[in-house]
Each structure stands twice: as structure tokens, then as C-alpha cells.
Design an enzyme around this catalytic site. Sequence first.
Site, PDB file in Angstrom:
ATOM      1  CG  ASN A   1      -2.420  -1.076   1.065  1.00  0.00           C
ATOM      2  OD1 ASN A   1      -3.165  -1.629   0.210  1.00  0.00           O
ATOM      3  ND2 ASN A   1      -1.986  -2.067   1.980  1.00  0.00           N
ATOM      4  CB  CYS A   2       4.185   2.052   1.317  1.00  0.00           C
ATOM      5  SG  CYS A   2       5.601   2.748   1.336  1.00  0.00           S
TER       6      CYS A   2
END
Length: 116
Positions: free
Chosen positions: A11-12
Amino acid sequence: MSDVTIYHNPNCGTSRTTLALLREKGIEPNVVEYLQVGWTAPQLQGLLAQIGKSAHEVLRVRGTQAHELGLTDPNASEAALIAAMVLQPILVERPIVVTPKGAALCRPADLVLTLL
């Protein structure tokens, strides 16, 4: 099995970019999604020693409960930070990459190139 490991959060954006840079260089790393598998205290201590940083230096504050837990206090002990990071893996900045040439917290992502 690859001799390169990335401690990755899909998600980064920085973590995704770092993984993409590795793959562009023809490296398929061992991808450890640490939010799913978690950390152990000895594992974190070993990684911190490899990257030459303290728990305070890899503490992720944005989007976490670091302030509420008192972890941003400069007097918070390394042991307290590591214990919190084991309980809440999101408290560790990412991505961390380990290669035969060394290890680093790859923020910004192109720091990974120094490990290849």
C-alpha cells in the site's frame, strides 16, 4: 531463492517503487509483507544493526498511533519502541531492503541502487 529481501508494504508508493526498481534490474527479491507476517524483536534488532539505525530513526509516525503511544518522546527506550513495533508492524518505516552488499531503509526508493 533470491539473496535480496525487501520488507514491503504493497500500500506504500515508496515500497512499490523500490520493488519495481529491483525488478527493472532483473532482481526478483524475496518479498516479505511485514504487515501480514509481523516482526520479532530479535529480527528487528538485527535489521536495525544491519541498516545502522535506531528504532527511533525507523519509527513511522504518519498514519500510525506513534504519538498517542508516547513513542515519539525522545526518552522512549529502544526496547519500548521495538516492543510496540512487534505489536503494531505499521510503526516501522518501509521499505527495508537487504542484499549481499548491505541493508538500508530505502526512503527515497533510489537508495536501493546503492545496495546492488
